[in-house]
Design a protein around this motif. Sequence first.
Motif, PDB file in Angstrom:
ATOM      1  N   VAL A 215     -38.136 -24.763  -8.621  1.00  0.00           N
ATOM      2  CA  VAL A 215     -37.940 -26.142  -8.234  1.00  0.00           C
ATOM      3  C   VAL A 215     -38.898 -26.697  -7.083  1.00  0.00           C
ATOM      4  O   VAL A 215     -39.047 -26.010  -6.052  1.00  0.00           O
ATOM      5  CB  VAL A 215     -36.403 -26.572  -7.481  1.00  0.00           C
ATOM      6  N   GLU A 216     -39.561 -27.650  -7.565  1.00  0.00           N
ATOM      7  CA  GLU A 216     -40.757 -28.159  -6.556  1.00  0.00           C
ATOM      8  C   GLU A 216     -40.468 -29.408  -5.776  1.00  0.00           C
ATOM      9  O   GLU A 216     -40.016 -30.288  -6.207  1.00  0.00           O
ATOM     10  CB  GLU A 216     -41.684 -28.476  -7.650  1.00  0.00           C
ATOM     11  N   LEU A 217     -40.752 -29.310  -4.700  1.00  0.00           N
ATOM     12  CA  LEU A 217     -40.416 -30.296  -3.563  1.00  0.00           C
ATOM     13  C   LEU A 217     -41.690 -30.381  -2.728  1.00  0.00           C
ATOM     14  O   LEU A 217     -42.738 -29.592  -2.708  1.00  0.00           O
ATOM     15  CB  LEU A 217     -39.543 -29.651  -2.296  1.00  0.00           C
ATOM     16  N   VAL A 218     -41.632 -31.434  -2.061  1.00  0.00           N
ATOM     17  CA  VAL A 218     -42.794 -31.887  -0.866  1.00  0.00           C
ATOM     18  C   VAL A 218     -41.854 -32.170   0.426  1.00  0.00           C
ATOM     19  O   VAL A 218     -40.858 -32.650   0.318  1.00  0.00           O
ATOM     20  CB  VAL A 218     -43.505 -33.151  -1.096  1.00  0.00           C
ATOM     21  N   ILE A 219     -42.231 -31.416   1.232  1.00  0.00           N
ATOM     22  CA  ILE A 219     -41.562 -31.484   2.672  1.00  0.00           C
ATOM     23  C   ILE A 219     -42.548 -32.062   3.704  1.00  0.00           C
ATOM     24  O   ILE A 219     -43.788 -31.449   3.812  1.00  0.00           O
ATOM     25  CB  ILE A 219     -41.221 -30.235   3.062  1.00  0.00           C
ATOM     26  N   ARG A 220     -42.133 -32.990   4.312  1.00  0.00           N
ATOM     27  CA  ARG A 220     -42.963 -33.812   5.367  1.00  0.00           C
ATOM     28  C   ARG A 220     -42.282 -33.639   6.694  1.00  0.00           C
ATOM     29  O   ARG A 220     -41.301 -33.998   6.900  1.00  0.00           O
ATOM     30  CB  ARG A 220     -43.290 -35.140   4.922  1.00  0.00           C
TER      31      ARG A 220
ATOM     32  N   LYS B  69     -40.759 -24.456   7.979  1.00  0.00           N
ATOM     33  CA  LYS B  69     -40.911 -23.427   6.877  1.00  0.00           C
ATOM     34  C   LYS B  69     -39.792 -22.473   6.852  1.00  0.00           C
ATOM     35  O   LYS B  69     -39.404 -21.991   5.706  1.00  0.00           O
ATOM     36  CB  LYS B  69     -42.498 -23.196   6.850  1.00  0.00           C
ATOM     37  N   LYS B  70     -39.844 -21.789   8.000  1.00  0.00           N
ATOM     38  CA  LYS B  70     -38.990 -20.793   8.464  1.00  0.00           C
ATOM     39  C   LYS B  70     -37.337 -21.241   7.868  1.00  0.00           C
ATOM     40  O   LYS B  70     -36.701 -20.576   7.474  1.00  0.00           O
ATOM     41  CB  LYS B  70     -38.958 -20.130   9.550  1.00  0.00           C
ATOM     42  N   CYS B  71     -37.116 -22.484   8.485  1.00  0.00           N
ATOM     43  CA  CYS B  71     -35.709 -23.060   8.287  1.00  0.00           C
ATOM     44  C   CYS B  71     -35.432 -23.152   6.637  1.00  0.00           C
ATOM     45  O   CYS B  71     -34.454 -22.994   6.226  1.00  0.00           O
ATOM     46  CB  CYS B  71     -35.498 -24.494   9.081  1.00  0.00           C
ATOM     47  N   ALA B  72     -36.531 -23.740   6.147  1.00  0.00           N
ATOM     48  CA  ALA B  72     -36.316 -24.062   4.724  1.00  0.00           C
ATOM     49  C   ALA B  72     -36.154 -22.876   3.893  1.00  0.00           C
ATOM     50  O   ALA B  72     -35.550 -22.542   2.878  1.00  0.00           O
ATOM     51  CB  ALA B  72     -37.611 -24.664   4.037  1.00  0.00           C
ATOM     52  N   GLU B  73     -36.990 -21.533   4.287  1.00  0.00           N
ATOM     53  CA  GLU B  73     -36.677 -20.374   3.859  1.00  0.00           C
ATOM     54  C   GLU B  73     -35.315 -19.890   3.688  1.00  0.00           C
ATOM     55  O   GLU B  73     -34.788 -19.461   2.890  1.00  0.00           O
ATOM     56  CB  GLU B  73     -37.463 -19.359   4.314  1.00  0.00           C
ATOM     57  N   GLU B  74     -34.714 -19.950   5.028  1.00  0.00           N
ATOM     58  CA  GLU B  74     -33.322 -19.658   5.181  1.00  0.00           C
ATOM     59  C   GLU B  74     -32.427 -20.567   4.395  1.00  0.00           C
ATOM     60  O   GLU B  74     -31.563 -20.188   3.903  1.00  0.00           O
ATOM     61  CB  GLU B  74     -33.215 -19.932   6.838  1.00  0.00           C
TER      62      GLU B  74
ATOM     63  N   LEU C 181     -44.255 -27.106  14.806  1.00  0.00           N
ATOM     64  CA  LEU C 181     -43.106 -27.172  14.257  1.00  0.00           C
ATOM     65  C   LEU C 181     -42.919 -27.238  12.673  1.00  0.00           C
ATOM     66  O   LEU C 181     -41.932 -27.089  12.014  1.00  0.00           O
ATOM     67  CB  LEU C 181     -43.018 -28.944  14.525  1.00  0.00           C
ATOM     68  N   CYS C 182     -44.172 -27.296  11.844  1.00  0.00           N
ATOM     69  CA  CYS C 182     -44.078 -27.291  10.505  1.00  0.00           C
ATOM     70  C   CYS C 182     -44.013 -25.921  10.140  1.00  0.00           C
ATOM     71  O   CYS C 182     -43.325 -25.641   9.083  1.00  0.00           O
ATOM     72  CB  CYS C 182     -45.611 -27.833  10.057  1.00  0.00           C
ATOM     73  N   GLU C 183     -44.349 -24.696  11.003  1.00  0.00           N
ATOM     74  CA  GLU C 183     -44.262 -23.405  10.665  1.00  0.00           C
ATOM     75  C   GLU C 183     -42.682 -23.056  10.795  1.00  0.00           C
ATOM     76  O   GLU C 183     -42.212 -22.269  10.215  1.00  0.00           O
ATOM     77  CB  GLU C 183     -44.938 -22.639  11.650  1.00  0.00           C
ATOM     78  N   GLU C 184     -42.339 -23.519  11.959  1.00  0.00           N
ATOM     79  CA  GLU C 184     -40.692 -23.637  11.946  1.00  0.00           C
ATOM     80  C   GLU C 184     -39.791 -24.212  10.862  1.00  0.00           C
ATOM     81  O   GLU C 184     -38.736 -23.573  10.472  1.00  0.00           O
ATOM     82  CB  GLU C 184     -40.126 -24.182  13.436  1.00  0.00           C
TER      83      GLU C 184
ATOM     84  N   ARG D 148     -42.230 -42.094   1.040  1.00  0.00           N
ATOM     85  CA  ARG D 148     -42.301 -42.715   2.207  1.00  0.00           C
ATOM     86  C   ARG D 148     -43.803 -42.695   2.803  1.00  0.00           C
ATOM     87  O   ARG D 148     -44.396 -41.625   2.813  1.00  0.00           O
ATOM     88  CB  ARG D 148     -41.385 -42.151   3.095  1.00  0.00           C
ATOM     89  N   PHE D 149     -44.189 -43.790   3.280  1.00  0.00           N
ATOM     90  CA  PHE D 149     -45.659 -44.078   3.719  1.00  0.00           C
ATOM     91  C   PHE D 149     -45.367 -43.963   5.210  1.00  0.00           C
ATOM     92  O   PHE D 149     -44.594 -44.681   5.733  1.00  0.00           O
ATOM     93  CB  PHE D 149     -46.312 -45.358   3.251  1.00  0.00           C
ATOM     94  N   PHE D 150     -46.421 -43.650   5.861  1.00  0.00           N
ATOM     95  CA  PHE D 150     -46.575 -43.505   7.399  1.00  0.00           C
ATOM     96  C   PHE D 150     -47.717 -44.275   7.762  1.00  0.00           C
ATOM     97  O   PHE D 150     -48.757 -44.031   7.255  1.00  0.00           O
ATOM     98  CB  PHE D 150     -46.331 -42.086   7.897  1.00  0.00           C
ATOM     99  N   SER D 151     -47.927 -44.610   9.126  1.00  0.00           N
ATOM    100  CA  SER D 151     -49.009 -45.285   9.702  1.00  0.00           C
ATOM    101  C   SER D 151     -49.934 -44.244  10.064  1.00  0.00           C
ATOM    102  O   SER D 151     -49.584 -42.905  10.231  1.00  0.00           O
ATOM    103  CB  SER D 151     -48.669 -46.250  10.947  1.00  0.00           C
ATOM    104  N   SER D 152     -51.374 -44.412  10.158  1.00  0.00           N
ATOM    105  CA  SER D 152     -52.178 -43.377  10.471  1.00  0.00           C
ATOM    106  C   SER D 152     -52.127 -43.292  11.853  1.00  0.00           C
ATOM    107  O   SER D 152     -52.706 -41.986  12.163  1.00  0.00           O
ATOM    108  CB  SER D 152     -53.778 -44.408  10.242  1.00  0.00           C
ATOM    109  N   GLN D 153     -51.457 -43.815  12.839  1.00  0.00           N
ATOM    110  CA  GLN D 153     -51.265 -43.249  14.058  1.00  0.00           C
ATOM    111  C   GLN D 153     -50.007 -42.237  14.099  1.00  0.00           C
ATOM    112  O   GLN D 153     -49.968 -41.762  15.229  1.00  0.00           O
ATOM    113  CB  GLN D 153     -50.741 -44.469  15.014  1.00  0.00           C
ATOM    114  N   GLN D 154     -49.217 -42.038  13.195  1.00  0.00           N
ATOM    115  CA  GLN D 154     -48.252 -41.003  13.138  1.00  0.00           C
ATOM    116  C   GLN D 154     -48.846 -39.692  12.820  1.00  0.00           C
ATOM    117  O   GLN D 154     -49.856 -39.686  12.024  1.00  0.00           O
ATOM    118  CB  GLN D 154     -47.105 -41.378  12.463  1.00  0.00           C
ATOM    119  N   GLU D 155     -48.532 -38.713  13.211  1.00  0.00           N
ATOM    120  CA  GLU D 155     -49.138 -37.386  13.219  1.00  0.00           C
ATOM    121  C   GLU D 155     -48.050 -36.816  11.780  1.00  0.00           C
ATOM    122  O   GLU D 155     -46.931 -36.820  11.844  1.00  0.00           O
ATOM    123  CB  GLU D 155     -48.719 -36.325  14.151  1.00  0.00           C
ATOM    124  N   VAL D 156     -48.623 -36.410  10.658  1.00  0.00           N
ATOM    125  CA  VAL D 156     -48.008 -35.993   9.564  1.00  0.00           C
ATOM    126  C   VAL D 156     -48.321 -34.549   9.088  1.00  0.00           C
ATOM    127  O   VAL D 156     -49.492 -34.298   9.151  1.00  0.00           O
ATOM    128  CB  VAL D 156     -47.998 -36.771   8.341  1.00  0.00           C
ATOM    129  N   ALA D 157     -47.435 -33.830   8.956  1.00  0.00           N
ATOM    130  CA  ALA D 157     -47.901 -32.493   8.375  1.00  0.00           C
ATOM    131  C   ALA D 157     -46.878 -32.370   6.872  1.00  0.00           C
ATOM    132  O   ALA D 157     -45.577 -32.652   7.022  1.00  0.00           O
ATOM    133  CB  ALA D 157     -47.582 -31.563   9.257  1.00  0.00           C
TER     134      ALA D 157
END
Lengths: 120, 171
Positions: free
Chosen positions: B157-162, B27-32, B22-25, B139-148
Amino acid sequence: MKLLIVDDSKAMRMIVKRTLKQAGFGSHEFVEAENGVDALEKIESEKPNVVLSDWNMPELNGIGLLKKLRESGDKTPLGFVTSESTPEIHREAIDEGASFLITKPFTAEAFENNLTPIMK
Amino acid sequence: MNLTKQACEVESQAQRLTIKQLCEELKKCAEEFAANSLCASEVSFAELDGRVLDNCIGTSIQLVGEEVSFDICVEASDENAKSLVAKFLMMTVEELEEEDFKDAYGEVTNILGGQVRPLITEHHPGVTLGFPAVYQGVRFFSSQQEVAAMNATFDGVELVIRLVKSSKSQS
Protein backbone atom coordinates in the motif's frame (compact mmCIF):
# COMPACT_ATOMS: atom_id res chain seq x y z
CA MET A 1 -18.62 -8.72 32.87
CA LYS A 2 -19.53 -5.60 30.95
CA LEU A 3 -17.02 -3.24 29.28
CA LEU A 4 -17.90 0.26 28.11
CA ILE A 5 -15.83 1.50 25.15
CA VAL A 6 -15.85 5.29 24.80
CA ASP A 7 -14.48 6.87 21.62
CA ASP A 8 -15.82 9.45 19.17
CA SER A 9 -14.53 7.31 16.32
CA LYS A 10 -16.82 4.41 15.47
CA ALA A 11 -13.93 2.80 13.59
CA MET A 12 -11.72 3.00 16.67
CA ARG A 13 -14.45 1.49 18.87
CA MET A 14 -14.61 -1.35 16.34
CA ILE A 15 -10.82 -1.81 16.50
CA VAL A 16 -10.75 -1.72 20.31
CA LYS A 17 -13.52 -4.35 20.43
CA ARG A 18 -11.67 -6.56 17.96
CA THR A 19 -8.43 -6.22 19.93
CA LEU A 20 -10.21 -7.05 23.19
CA LYS A 21 -11.46 -10.25 21.56
CA GLN A 22 -7.90 -11.05 20.40
CA ALA A 23 -6.72 -10.44 23.97
CA GLY A 24 -9.12 -13.08 25.26
CA PHE A 25 -11.97 -10.86 26.47
CA GLY A 26 -14.41 -11.94 23.76
CA SER A 27 -16.83 -13.60 26.15
CA HIS A 28 -17.60 -10.31 27.89
CA GLU A 29 -20.37 -7.91 26.97
CA PHE A 30 -19.44 -4.67 25.17
CA VAL A 31 -21.31 -1.39 25.36
CA GLU A 32 -20.29 1.72 23.39
CA ALA A 33 -20.44 5.48 23.90
CA GLU A 34 -19.30 8.24 21.56
CA ASN A 35 -18.16 10.89 24.04
CA GLY A 36 -17.93 11.61 27.76
CA VAL A 37 -21.52 12.82 28.10
CA ASP A 38 -22.86 9.71 26.39
CA ALA A 39 -20.55 7.61 28.58
CA LEU A 40 -21.94 9.10 31.81
CA GLU A 41 -25.44 8.13 30.67
CA LYS A 42 -24.32 4.61 29.73
CA ILE A 43 -22.49 4.17 33.04
CA GLU A 44 -25.71 5.10 34.83
CA SER A 45 -27.94 2.84 32.73
CA GLU A 46 -25.64 -0.08 31.87
CA LYS A 47 -23.50 -0.26 35.02
CA PRO A 48 -20.33 -1.47 33.25
CA ASN A 49 -17.58 -3.17 35.28
CA VAL A 50 -14.80 -1.38 33.38
CA VAL A 51 -14.65 1.76 31.21
CA LEU A 52 -12.13 2.12 28.36
CA SER A 53 -12.04 5.73 27.23
CA ASP A 54 -10.38 7.82 24.56
CA TRP A 55 -8.82 11.12 25.73
CA ASN A 56 -9.66 13.65 23.00
CA MET A 57 -13.40 13.74 22.36
CA PRO A 58 -15.93 16.49 21.68
CA GLU A 59 -18.51 17.53 24.31
CA LEU A 60 -16.73 15.91 27.26
CA ASN A 61 -13.22 14.51 26.93
CA GLY A 62 -11.81 11.48 28.70
CA ILE A 63 -10.22 13.23 31.65
CA GLY A 64 -13.41 15.26 32.14
CA LEU A 65 -15.37 12.02 32.19
CA LEU A 66 -13.06 10.53 34.81
CA LYS A 67 -13.26 13.66 37.01
CA LYS A 68 -17.08 13.76 36.81
CA LEU A 69 -17.27 10.08 37.62
CA ARG A 70 -15.06 10.36 40.69
CA GLU A 71 -16.82 13.57 41.84
CA SER A 72 -20.08 11.65 41.85
CA GLY A 73 -18.49 8.94 43.99
CA ASP A 74 -18.49 6.35 41.21
CA LYS A 75 -15.46 4.06 41.56
CA THR A 76 -15.88 2.09 38.31
CA PRO A 77 -12.35 1.33 37.03
CA LEU A 78 -11.53 3.53 34.04
CA GLY A 79 -8.53 3.15 31.74
CA PHE A 80 -7.56 5.33 28.81
CA VAL A 81 -6.98 4.09 25.28
CA THR A 82 -5.56 7.09 23.53
CA SER A 83 -3.14 8.48 21.00
CA GLU A 84 -1.98 10.95 23.66
CA SER A 85 1.34 9.66 24.92
CA THR A 86 3.15 12.50 26.67
CA PRO A 87 4.42 11.93 30.25
CA GLU A 88 2.20 14.84 31.39
CA ILE A 89 -0.94 13.09 30.14
CA HIS A 90 0.13 9.82 31.81
CA ARG A 91 0.70 11.65 35.09
CA GLU A 92 -2.61 13.50 34.92
CA ALA A 93 -4.48 10.28 34.16
CA ILE A 94 -2.94 8.39 37.07
CA ASP A 95 -3.30 11.37 39.45
CA GLU A 96 -7.02 11.53 38.68
CA GLY A 97 -7.41 7.82 39.43
CA ALA A 98 -7.18 6.11 36.03
CA SER A 99 -6.41 2.40 36.24
CA PHE A 100 -4.11 2.43 33.19
CA LEU A 101 -3.28 4.19 29.95
CA ILE A 102 -2.87 2.27 26.71
CA THR A 103 -1.44 4.27 23.82
CA LYS A 104 -2.38 3.84 20.18
CA PRO A 105 -1.22 2.01 18.14
CA PHE A 106 -1.88 -0.73 20.69
CA THR A 107 -1.42 -4.48 20.74
CA ALA A 108 -3.64 -7.23 22.18
CA GLU A 109 -0.92 -7.79 24.82
CA ALA A 110 -1.36 -4.23 26.09
CA PHE A 111 -5.05 -4.95 26.76
CA GLU A 112 -4.28 -8.32 28.28
CA ASN A 113 -1.63 -6.92 30.63
CA ASN A 114 -3.68 -3.94 31.77
CA LEU A 115 -7.13 -5.49 31.97
CA THR A 116 -6.44 -8.90 33.43
CA PRO A 117 -5.78 -7.64 37.00
CA ILE A 118 -9.00 -5.58 36.89
CA MET A 119 -11.21 -8.26 35.35
CA LYS A 120 -10.38 -10.86 38.00
CA MET B 1 19.26 31.10 36.65
CA ASN B 2 17.82 34.41 35.48
CA LEU B 3 14.75 34.58 33.25
CA THR B 4 16.60 35.84 30.17
CA LYS B 5 19.04 32.91 30.34
CA GLN B 6 16.15 30.50 30.84
CA ALA B 7 14.31 31.96 27.86
CA CYS B 8 17.45 31.64 25.71
CA GLU B 9 17.83 28.00 26.72
CA VAL B 10 14.19 27.24 25.90
CA GLU B 11 14.63 28.97 22.56
CA SER B 12 17.82 27.11 21.76
CA GLN B 13 16.17 23.79 22.73
CA ALA B 14 13.31 24.59 20.36
CA GLN B 15 15.74 25.40 17.60
CA ARG B 16 17.49 22.08 18.01
CA LEU B 17 14.42 20.17 16.80
CA THR B 18 14.74 20.21 13.03
CA ILE B 19 12.04 19.08 10.63
CA LYS B 20 14.44 16.35 9.51
CA GLN B 21 14.69 14.96 13.06
CA LEU B 22 10.95 15.11 13.40
CA CYS B 23 10.52 13.35 10.08
CA GLU B 24 12.80 10.53 11.32
CA GLU B 25 10.63 10.23 14.43
CA LEU B 26 7.50 10.18 12.26
CA LYS B 27 9.04 7.37 10.22
CA LYS B 28 9.58 5.30 13.39
CA CYS B 29 6.00 6.02 14.47
CA ALA B 30 4.67 5.01 11.05
CA GLU B 31 6.65 1.76 11.28
CA GLU B 32 5.12 1.02 14.70
CA PHE B 33 1.65 1.83 13.40
CA ALA B 34 2.16 -0.46 10.38
CA ALA B 35 3.37 -3.31 12.60
CA ASN B 36 0.77 -2.99 15.38
CA SER B 37 -2.32 -1.79 13.56
CA LEU B 38 -1.90 -3.24 10.08
CA CYS B 39 0.17 -6.32 10.93
CA ALA B 40 2.32 -5.25 7.97
CA SER B 41 5.40 -7.37 7.40
CA GLU B 42 6.98 -5.30 4.63
CA VAL B 43 7.44 -1.66 5.47
CA SER B 44 9.66 0.67 3.49
CA PHE B 45 10.28 4.38 3.10
CA ALA B 46 11.79 6.32 0.26
CA GLU B 47 12.41 9.88 -0.76
CA LEU B 48 9.36 11.50 -2.29
CA ASP B 49 9.23 10.57 -5.96
CA GLY B 50 6.89 13.39 -6.96
CA ARG B 51 4.40 11.13 -8.72
CA VAL B 52 0.93 12.59 -9.12
CA LEU B 53 -1.55 10.44 -7.21
CA ASP B 54 -4.75 9.39 -8.97
CA ASN B 55 -7.91 10.53 -7.18
CA CYS B 56 -5.88 11.48 -4.13
CA ILE B 57 -7.48 11.35 -0.69
CA GLY B 58 -5.69 12.83 2.28
CA THR B 59 -6.02 12.93 6.03
CA SER B 60 -4.34 15.47 8.25
CA ILE B 61 -4.03 16.47 11.85
CA GLN B 62 -2.63 19.61 13.39
CA LEU B 63 -0.44 19.99 16.45
CA VAL B 64 -0.85 23.59 17.50
CA GLY B 65 1.30 25.69 19.80
CA GLU B 66 1.59 29.40 20.50
CA GLU B 67 4.62 29.99 18.31
CA VAL B 68 4.63 27.00 16.03
CA SER B 69 2.29 24.41 14.56
CA PHE B 70 2.79 21.15 12.71
CA ASP B 71 0.58 19.38 10.19
CA ILE B 72 0.89 15.66 9.59
CA CYS B 73 -0.68 14.58 6.33
CA VAL B 74 -1.11 11.16 4.82
CA GLU B 75 -2.10 11.12 1.15
CA ALA B 76 -2.81 8.21 -1.15
CA SER B 77 -4.70 7.30 -4.27
CA ASP B 78 -8.30 6.33 -3.65
CA GLU B 79 -7.39 2.67 -4.16
CA ASN B 80 -4.42 2.73 -1.77
CA ALA B 81 -6.27 4.77 0.88
CA LYS B 82 -9.09 2.22 0.87
CA SER B 83 -6.64 -0.71 1.03
CA LEU B 84 -4.94 0.92 4.02
CA VAL B 85 -8.21 1.40 5.88
CA ALA B 86 -9.42 -2.10 4.99
CA LYS B 87 -6.25 -3.53 6.56
CA PHE B 88 -6.68 -1.28 9.59
CA LEU B 89 -10.27 -2.45 10.12
CA MET B 90 -9.49 -6.03 9.06
CA MET B 91 -12.16 -5.88 6.37
CA THR B 92 -12.18 -6.18 2.63
CA VAL B 93 -12.34 -3.01 0.54
CA GLU B 94 -15.80 -4.12 -0.63
CA GLU B 95 -17.08 -4.22 2.95
CA LEU B 96 -15.97 -0.63 3.68
CA GLU B 97 -18.68 1.97 4.05
CA GLU B 98 -17.86 5.57 3.17
CA GLU B 99 -18.38 6.94 6.69
CA ASP B 100 -16.28 4.20 8.29
CA PHE B 101 -13.59 4.77 5.69
CA LYS B 102 -13.32 8.51 6.47
CA ASP B 103 -13.48 7.90 10.21
CA ALA B 104 -10.75 5.24 10.18
CA TYR B 105 -8.57 7.14 7.69
CA GLY B 106 -8.63 10.13 10.05
CA GLU B 107 -7.59 7.86 12.90
CA VAL B 108 -4.36 7.08 11.03
CA THR B 109 -3.13 10.67 11.37
CA ASN B 110 -4.61 10.90 14.87
CA ILE B 111 -2.39 8.00 15.92
CA LEU B 112 0.71 9.40 14.16
CA GLY B 113 0.10 12.83 15.68
CA GLY B 114 -0.20 11.37 19.17
CA GLN B 115 2.99 9.38 18.68
CA VAL B 116 5.16 12.34 17.62
CA ARG B 117 3.66 14.77 20.13
CA PRO B 118 6.01 13.81 23.01
CA LEU B 119 9.07 14.76 20.95
CA ILE B 120 7.45 18.01 19.82
CA THR B 121 6.40 19.01 23.33
CA GLU B 122 9.94 18.41 24.60
CA HIS B 123 10.96 21.31 22.41
CA HIS B 124 7.71 23.24 22.13
CA PRO B 125 5.80 22.83 25.40
CA GLY B 126 2.06 23.35 25.21
CA VAL B 127 1.55 22.00 21.69
CA THR B 128 -1.86 20.31 21.57
CA LEU B 129 -3.27 17.68 19.28
CA GLY B 130 -6.27 18.67 17.18
CA PHE B 131 -8.92 16.50 15.54
CA PRO B 132 -8.22 14.70 12.26
CA ALA B 133 -9.65 15.82 8.92
CA VAL B 134 -10.11 13.97 5.63
CA TYR B 135 -9.87 15.81 2.30
CA GLN B 136 -9.89 15.19 -1.44
CA GLY B 137 -6.78 16.07 -3.43
CA VAL B 138 -3.30 17.11 -2.43
CA ARG B 139 -2.78 19.78 0.19
CA PHE B 140 -0.57 22.67 -0.85
CA PHE B 141 1.62 24.68 1.48
CA SER B 142 3.25 28.08 1.25
CA SER B 143 6.92 28.40 0.43
CA GLN B 144 7.48 29.85 3.91
CA GLN B 145 6.42 26.62 5.60
CA GLU B 146 9.01 23.90 6.15
CA VAL B 147 7.91 20.65 4.54
CA ALA B 148 9.40 17.18 4.79
CA ALA B 149 7.80 14.39 2.81
CA MET B 150 8.41 10.75 2.10
CA ASN B 151 6.91 7.82 0.25
CA ALA B 152 5.89 4.92 2.47
CA THR B 153 4.86 1.42 1.47
CA PHE B 154 3.09 -0.91 3.90
CA ASP B 155 2.63 -4.39 2.41
CA GLY B 156 2.22 -2.92 -1.05
CA VAL B 157 0.00 0.00 0.00
CA GLU B 158 1.65 3.21 -1.22
CA LEU B 159 1.29 6.45 0.72
CA VAL B 160 2.83 9.88 0.90
CA ILE B 161 3.49 11.18 4.42
CA ARG B 162 4.11 14.90 4.86
CA LEU B 163 5.17 16.88 7.85
CA VAL B 164 4.72 20.63 7.69
CA LYS B 165 6.05 23.14 10.19
CA SER B 166 4.55 26.61 10.36
CA SER B 167 5.95 29.33 12.58
CA LYS B 168 3.84 32.27 13.70
CA SER B 169 6.59 34.61 12.56
CA GLN B 170 6.07 33.29 9.00
CA SER B 171 2.38 34.11 8.89
